[in-house]
Design an enzyme around this catalytic site. Structure first.
Site, PDB file in Angstrom:
ATOM      1  N   ALA A 174       1.011  -1.506   0.003  1.00 47.05           N
ATOM      2  CA  ALA A 174      -0.415   0.256   0.166  1.00 47.05           C
ATOM      3  C   ALA A 174       1.183   1.156  -0.138  1.00 47.05           C
ATOM      4  O   ALA A 174       2.091   1.157   0.735  1.00 47.05           O
ATOM      5  CB  ALA A 174      -0.723   0.379   1.775  1.00 47.05           C
ATOM      6  N   GLY A 209       0.529  -4.600   1.033  1.00 48.29           N
ATOM      7  CA  GLY A 209      -0.975  -4.738  -0.084  1.00 48.29           C
ATOM      8  C   GLY A 209      -0.585  -5.816  -1.187  1.00 48.29           C
ATOM      9  O   GLY A 209      -1.412  -5.962  -2.123  1.00 48.29           O
ATOM     10  N   GLU A 247      -0.360  -8.922  -0.867  1.00 44.41           N
ATOM     11  CA  GLU A 247      -2.431  -9.523  -0.086  1.00 44.41           C
ATOM     12  C   GLU A 247      -3.034  -9.367  -1.989  1.00 44.41           C
ATOM     13  O   GLU A 247      -4.464 -10.228  -1.135  1.00 44.41           O
ATOM     14  CB  GLU A 247      -2.627  -8.074   1.087  1.00 44.41           C
ATOM     15  CG  GLU A 247      -2.328  -8.482   2.419  1.00 44.41           C
ATOM     16  CD  GLU A 247      -2.702  -7.106   3.177  1.00 44.41           C
ATOM     17  OE1 GLU A 247      -2.368  -6.595   2.843  1.00 44.41           O
ATOM     18  OE2 GLU A 247      -3.326  -7.712   4.330  1.00 44.41           O
ATOM     19  N   GLU A 287       4.175  -4.906   7.268  1.00 46.13           N
ATOM     20  CA  GLU A 287       3.406  -4.491   8.143  1.00 46.13           C
ATOM     21  C   GLU A 287       4.305  -3.709   9.546  1.00 46.13           C
ATOM     22  O   GLU A 287       4.255  -3.005   9.754  1.00 46.13           O
ATOM     23  CB  GLU A 287       1.902  -4.824   7.880  1.00 46.13           C
ATOM     24  CG  GLU A 287       1.145  -4.113   6.327  1.00 46.13           C
ATOM     25  CD  GLU A 287       1.391  -5.184   5.304  1.00 46.13           C
ATOM     26  OE1 GLU A 287       2.302  -6.241   6.271  1.00 46.13           O
ATOM     27  OE2 GLU A 287       0.882  -5.705   4.948  1.00 46.13           O
TER      28      GLU A 287
HETATM   29  N1  COA Z   1       4.636   2.957  -0.984  1.00 47.73           N
HETATM   30  C1  COA Z   1       5.618   4.080  -0.986  1.00 47.73           C
HETATM   31  N2  COA Z   1       5.674   4.200  -2.110  1.00 47.73           N
HETATM   32  C2  COA Z   1       6.772   2.972  -1.774  1.00 47.73           C
HETATM   33  C3  COA Z   1       6.774   2.115  -1.589  1.00 47.73           C
HETATM   34  C4  COA Z   1       5.576   2.052  -0.940  1.00 47.73           C
HETATM   35  N3  COA Z   1       4.852   0.680  -0.056  1.00 47.73           N
HETATM   36  N4  COA Z   1       7.822   0.973  -1.793  1.00 47.73           N
HETATM   37  C5  COA Z   1       8.293   1.450  -2.816  1.00 47.73           C
HETATM   38  N5  COA Z   1       7.968   3.267  -2.742  1.00 47.73           N
HETATM   39  C6  COA Z   1       8.523   3.793  -2.874  1.00 47.73           C
HETATM   40  C7  COA Z   1       9.963   4.808  -2.434  1.00 47.73           C
HETATM   41  O1  COA Z   1       9.280   5.639  -1.480  1.00 47.73           O
HETATM   42  C8  COA Z   1      10.854   5.296  -3.848  1.00 47.73           C
HETATM   43  O2  COA Z   1      10.417   6.482  -4.037  1.00 47.73           O
HETATM   44  P1  COA Z   1      11.174   8.109  -4.269  1.00 47.73           P
HETATM   45  O3  COA Z   1      11.699   7.029  -5.810  1.00 47.73           O
HETATM   46  O4  COA Z   1      10.181   8.687  -4.725  1.00 47.73           O
HETATM   47  O5  COA Z   1      12.285   7.417  -2.702  1.00 47.73           O
HETATM   48  C9  COA Z   1      10.684   4.238  -5.322  1.00 47.73           C
HETATM   49  O6  COA Z   1       9.213   3.480  -5.021  1.00 47.73           O
HETATM   50  C10 COA Z   1      11.747   2.862  -5.079  1.00 47.73           C
HETATM   51  O7  COA Z   1      11.979   2.803  -3.998  1.00 47.73           O
HETATM   52  P2  COA Z   1      13.151   2.350  -3.501  1.00 47.73           P
HETATM   53  O8  COA Z   1      12.245   1.904  -1.623  1.00 47.73           O
HETATM   54  O9  COA Z   1      14.010   3.250  -3.135  1.00 47.73           O
HETATM   55  O10 COA Z   1      13.771   0.980  -3.786  1.00 47.73           O
HETATM   56  P3  COA Z   1      14.792  -0.116  -3.077  1.00 47.73           P
HETATM   57  O11 COA Z   1      15.160  -1.100  -4.412  1.00 47.73           O
HETATM   58  O12 COA Z   1      15.686   0.569  -2.206  1.00 47.73           O
HETATM   59  O13 COA Z   1      13.452  -1.103  -1.945  1.00 47.73           O
HETATM   60  C11 COA Z   1      11.859  -2.071  -1.349  1.00 47.73           C
HETATM   61  C12 COA Z   1      12.489  -1.873  -2.625  1.00 47.73           C
HETATM   62  C13 COA Z   1      10.586  -3.421  -1.741  1.00 47.73           C
HETATM   63  C14 COA Z   1      13.162  -3.271  -0.179  1.00 47.73           C
HETATM   64  C15 COA Z   1      11.665  -1.023  -0.800  1.00 47.73           C
HETATM   65  O14 COA Z   1      11.183   0.368  -1.693  1.00 47.73           O
HETATM   66  C16 COA Z   1      10.590  -0.749   0.485  1.00 47.73           C
HETATM   67  O15 COA Z   1      10.565  -1.505   2.209  1.00 47.73           O
HETATM   68  N6  COA Z   1       9.241  -0.543   0.326  1.00 47.73           N
HETATM   69  C17 COA Z   1       8.643  -0.137   1.576  1.00 47.73           C
HETATM   70  C18 COA Z   1       7.765  -2.306   1.621  1.00 47.73           C
HETATM   71  C19 COA Z   1       6.999  -2.064   2.750  1.00 47.73           C
HETATM   72  O16 COA Z   1       6.828  -1.877   3.466  1.00 47.73           O
HETATM   73  N7  COA Z   1       5.431  -1.887   2.806  1.00 47.73           N
HETATM   74  C20 COA Z   1       3.927  -2.794   2.740  1.00 47.73           C
HETATM   75  C21 COA Z   1       3.422  -1.122   2.693  1.00 47.73           C
HETATM   76  S1  COA Z   1       1.465  -1.485   3.930  1.00 47.73           S
END
Ligand code: COA
Length: 260
Positions: A66, A112, A115, A135
Site C-alpha cells: 500500500a 498490500g 495481499e 507491516e
Molecule cells: N509506498 C510508497 N512508496 C513506495 C513503496 C510503498 N509501499 N514502496 C516503494 N516506494 C517508493 C519509494 O519511496 C521510492 O520512491 P522515491 O524514488 O520517490 O523515493 C521508490 O518507490 C523506489 O523504492 P526504493 O525504496 O528506493 O527501492 P529499493 O530498491 O531501495 O527498495 C523495497 C525496494 C521494496 C525493499 C522498498 O521500496 C520497501 O521497503 N518498500 C516498502 C515495502 C513495505 O513496507 N510495504 C508494505 C506497506 S504497508
C-alpha cells in the site's frame, strides 16, 4: 475506460491488468485501488474474457505494498476505513469474481501487493520475486486480508513467523510453502501464465465460476461449502455448457463453451 495508474488490455479471451506506477514500485494508492476495481468489474462482466492476469509494470515489482505516503498521518477511524474500503473494493471483490484471476508476480510483492496476489485465485512467480508482509515493521498490521489469507495458504505457523518477522521469502520458498504454484524465469513469466490461462479457457466458464464459489465457501465463516457444492453441482445441469460438454464428449469432438 481511461486509467491513470493501470493499463488494461484484452486479447484472445485473456484480460490483462498491468499496475503502472513503476517509479513507486507499483505501490497501491487509493486511486489505483479504485481503478483496479473498475477494471476487474468490467473484464468480469465481459463474457469474452475467460481469464484475467494481473502483473506489475517493470522488472522490479509486482506491487511493493500500500502507498505508505498516503496513510502515514491517518487517524484510528481513517485507518479502519482504509482497510474496510480496500477489502470491499478490491481484495474480497477479486477473490469472489466468477472469472479466474491469476497473479503473475514479477518482483517484489509486499504488504498490500502480496495481499492482492493472495486475493487472486492462484499465483505464478518469476525467479526474482520476493514476498512478505512487512507491516509490523511500520507499526501496523496487514489490513487487506493478509492475516486471514496467508495462514489459509501457508499454514498458521509460517504465517505467524512471516508476519512477526516482517521478513521476505524468495520465489522458491514461496513455492515450497504453497504460496505460489510455479516459479519461472522472469522473461517467461507472462507467456507461461498465459499458457495456463489457455488451458483454463478450454473448459466451461459456467462451471469454473461455480467451482470458484464452492472453493471459496470452504473459507467463509458460517457457510457450509459442501452445501454450496451440492447446489452448484445441481445448477450445472441446467446450463448450456453442460449440454455442450457432455454432447461433445459423446460425439468425440472438442466442446465449444459459451459460458451459459
Ligand atoms: N509506498 C510508497 N512508496 C513506495 C513503496 C510503498 N509501499 N514502496 C516503494 N516506494 C517508493 C519509494 O519511496 C521510492 O520512491 P522515491 O524514488 O520517490 O523515493 C521508490 O518507490 C523506489 O523504492 P526504493 O525504496 O528506493 O527501492 P529499493 O530498491 O531501495 O527498495 C523495497 C525496494 C521494496 C525493499 C522498498 O521500496 C520497501 O521497503 N518498500 C516498502 C515495502 C513495505 O513496507 N510495504 C508494505 C506497506 S504497508
Amino acid at each position: 475506460m481511461n486509467f491513470e495508474n493501470i493499463i488494461v488490455s484484452s486479447e484472445n479471451g485473456i484480460g490483462q491488468i498491468t499496475i503502472n506506477r513503476p517509479s513507486k514500485l507499483n505501490a497501491l494508492n487509493v486511486a489505483t485501488i479504485r481503478e483496479l476495481h473498475d477494471a476487474f468489474q468490467s473484464l468480469d462482466e465481459n463474457n469474452e474474457t475467460r481469464v484475467i492476469i494481473i502483473i506489475g509494470e517493470g522488472e522490479k515489482a509486482f506491487v511493493a505494498g500500500a502507498d505508505i505516503s498516503e496513510f502515514a498521518n491517518y487517524s484510528i477511524e481513517e485507518g479502519a476505513q482504509l482497510s474496510q474500503q480496500g477489502q470491499e473494493l478490491l481484495f474480497d471483490f477479486v477473490e469472489n469474481l466468477k472469472t479466474p484471476v491469476i497473479a503473475a508476480i514479477n518482483g517484489f510483492a509486499l504488504g498490500g501487493g502480496l495481499e492482492l496476489a493472495m486475493s487472486c485465485h492462484f499465483r505464478v512467480a518469476s525467479d526474482n520475486a520476493k514476498m512478505g508482509l512487512p507491516e509490523v515493521s511500520l507499526g501496523v498490521i496487514p489490513g487487506y486480508g493478509g492475516t486471514q489469507r496467508l495462514p489459509q495458504l501457508v499454514g498458521k505457523g509460517r504465517a505467524m513467523e512471516l508476519i512477526m518477522t516482517a521478513g521476505m521469502i524468495d520465489a522458491e520458498t514461496a513455492k515450497n510453502y504453497g504460496l505460489v504454484n510455479h516459479v519461472v524465469l522472469q522473461a517467461e513469466l507472462l507467456e507461461f501464465t498465459k499458457s495456463i490461462a489457455t488451458k483454463i479457457m478450454r473448459n466451461s466458464p459456467a462451471a469454473i465460476g461455480k467451482a470458484i464459489k464452492a472453493i471459496n465457501d470452504n473459507y467463509k465463516d458460517g457457510v457450509d461449502g459442501y452445501k454450496t457444492e451440492i447446489k452448484n453441482f445441481g445448477k450445472c445441469f441446467g446450463t448450456e455448457d453442460f449440454k455442450e460438454g457432455t454432447t461433445a464428449f459423446i460425439e468425440k469432438r472438442k466442446a465449444i463453451f459459451q459460458g451459459k
